[in-house]
Design a protein around this motif. Structure first.
Motif, PDB file in Angstrom:
ATOM      1  N   UNK A  82       1.589   1.181  -1.555  1.00 39.99           N
ATOM      2  CA  UNK A  82       0.913   2.816  -1.857  1.00 39.99           C
ATOM      3  C   UNK A  82       0.183   3.301  -0.606  1.00 39.99           C
ATOM      4  N   UNK A  83      -0.692   2.708  -0.542  1.00 41.47           N
ATOM      5  CA  UNK A  83      -2.063   3.047   0.337  1.00 41.47           C
ATOM      6  C   UNK A  83      -1.364   3.055   1.725  1.00 41.47           C
ATOM      7  N   UNK A  84      -0.533   2.234   2.244  1.00 43.94           N
ATOM      8  CA  UNK A  84       0.142   2.183   3.581  1.00 43.94           C
ATOM      9  C   UNK A  84       0.955   3.404   3.742  1.00 43.94           C
ATOM     10  N   UNK A 136      10.028   8.522   5.652  1.00 46.14           N
ATOM     11  CA  UNK A 136       9.194   7.699   4.811  1.00 46.14           C
ATOM     12  C   UNK A 136       9.294   8.283   3.424  1.00 46.14           C
ATOM     13  N   UNK A 137       9.598   9.600   3.304  1.00 47.96           N
ATOM     14  CA  UNK A 137       9.758  10.543   1.901  1.00 47.96           C
ATOM     15  C   UNK A 137      10.732   9.716   1.177  1.00 47.96           C
ATOM     16  N   UNK A 138      11.778   9.480   1.296  1.00 48.28           N
ATOM     17  CA  UNK A 138      12.675   8.987   0.309  1.00 48.28           C
ATOM     18  C   UNK A 138      12.143   7.514  -0.265  1.00 48.28           C
ATOM     19  N   UNK A 158       1.724  -2.704  12.397  1.00 44.81           N
ATOM     20  CA  UNK A 158       1.863  -4.065  12.857  1.00 44.81           C
ATOM     21  C   UNK A 158       1.217  -5.208  11.539  1.00 44.81           C
ATOM     22  N   UNK A 159      -0.047  -4.632  11.266  1.00 38.23           N
ATOM     23  CA  UNK A 159      -0.519  -5.523  10.167  1.00 38.23           C
ATOM     24  C   UNK A 159       0.122  -5.488   8.903  1.00 38.23           C
ATOM     25  N   UNK A 160       0.453  -4.419   8.354  1.00 31.20           N
ATOM     26  CA  UNK A 160       1.222  -4.241   7.305  1.00 31.20           C
ATOM     27  C   UNK A 160       2.585  -4.744   7.149  1.00 31.20           C
ATOM     28  N   UNK A 161       3.119  -5.115   8.380  1.00 34.90           N
ATOM     29  CA  UNK A 161       4.390  -5.688   8.287  1.00 34.90           C
ATOM     30  C   UNK A 161       4.442  -6.948   8.076  1.00 34.90           C
ATOM     31  N   UNK A 162       3.208  -7.726   8.314  1.00 34.22           N
ATOM     32  CA  UNK A 162       3.038  -8.907   8.105  1.00 34.22           C
ATOM     33  C   UNK A 162       2.608  -9.378   6.616  1.00 34.22           C
ATOM     34  N   UNK A 209      12.252  -1.947   2.065  1.00 29.62           N
ATOM     35  CA  UNK A 209      12.273  -0.681   2.596  1.00 29.62           C
ATOM     36  C   UNK A 209      11.104  -0.391   3.686  1.00 29.62           C
ATOM     37  N   UNK A 210      10.076  -0.996   3.224  1.00 30.41           N
ATOM     38  CA  UNK A 210       8.916  -0.741   4.254  1.00 30.41           C
ATOM     39  C   UNK A 210       8.880  -1.455   5.445  1.00 30.41           C
ATOM     40  N   UNK A 211       9.547  -2.707   5.296  1.00 28.71           N
ATOM     41  CA  UNK A 211       9.937  -3.283   6.544  1.00 28.71           C
ATOM     42  C   UNK A 211      10.786  -2.676   7.331  1.00 28.71           C
ATOM     43  N   UNK A 212      12.057  -2.049   6.959  1.00 30.16           N
ATOM     44  CA  UNK A 212      12.810  -1.299   7.597  1.00 30.16           C
ATOM     45  C   UNK A 212      12.091   0.086   8.267  1.00 30.16           C
ATOM     46  N   UNK A 213      11.235   0.602   7.409  1.00 25.95           N
ATOM     47  CA  UNK A 213      10.702   1.693   8.035  1.00 25.95           C
ATOM     48  C   UNK A 213       9.647   1.375   9.182  1.00 25.95           C
TER      49      UNK A 213
END
Length: 212
Positions: free
Chosen positions: A76-78, A123-125, A177-181, A187-191
């Motif tokens: 959520x913070x990301x 990002x919205x959906x 890049x940091x959050x992807x790890x 869904x967020x990985x795809x975004x």
């Protein structure tokens, strides 16, 4: 005797010519062999073009693993940080256009509005699916920056805008890049996979042009 001498002379000339032709043929064959070896050696080494073709991010500025990031301790913070980032770029770009920036700064500002609007739309959906309310305004830091930019004009404004975009996109690239790890969310990985290359291309563009 004269005929014998002439016959021997002719035979000697024929033998000498044949030997000479054979040596030339051997030399040409050796030269072709060496040239072929050299060509194979060059072809076996990767070129810059080959590297770029293999690496889709070639030429793009990369995230700095040791650089500053926006808050992203959890998903959520990301998402909120990513939405703030979009609004920061959109609204500072609109301000720059309203203040009459020209040339590359104007072109880049229009591109930022288009690309970061698309980023927010993507990002919205995801946020809605996870019951996260995204911010729709700049963060406090960028509101203060906007106030400073509002007092500038001409080349000073354009310089400030380009420099700020460089800083912002580096921070956004670092954060993504940091959050992807970290994230396990598909869904967020795809975004991030979709959006990070765009952010990196923006960063490359601003790094190149802000120093001109």
């Amino acid at each position: 005797m004269k005929r014998i001498f002439l016959s021997l002379t002719a035979a000697t000339l024929l033998f000498t010519t044949a030997c000479s032709n054979e040596r030339k043929a051997d030399e040409m064959a050796n030269a072709e062999s060496v040239a072929g070896a050299d060509t194979m050696g060059v072809a076996s080494e990767p070129t810059m073009g080959d590297s770029a073709a293999m690496d889709g991010t070639a030429g793009a500025a990369m995230a700095d693993p040791n650089g500053p990031t926006a808050p992203h301790k959890d998903d959520p913070e990301f998402m909120k940080s990513a939405a703030h980032s979009d609004q920061n770029e959109i609204q500072l770009s609109k301000l720059a256009l309203d203040k009459g920036v020209t040339g590359m700064a104007k072109d880049h500002a229009n591109q930022m509005i288009t690309d970061h609007t698309k980023s927010t739309a993507a990002l919205k959906p995801i946020a809605q699916k996870k019951n996260v309310t995204l911010p729709t305004d700049m963060d406090a830091e960028h509101k203060a920056i906007a106030e400073q930019m509002g007092k500038l004009s001409g080349t000073e404004l354009e310089k400030k805008y380009m420099e700020q975009m460089t800083l912002d996109h580096q921070k956004t690239a670092n954060t993504m890049a940091a959050h992807q790890k970290m994230t396990q969310d598909a869904d967020l990985q795809g975004f991030i996979t979709q959006t990070l290359p765009v952010v990196q291309s923006h960063l490359s563009m601003f790094k190149q042009h802000s120093s001109m």
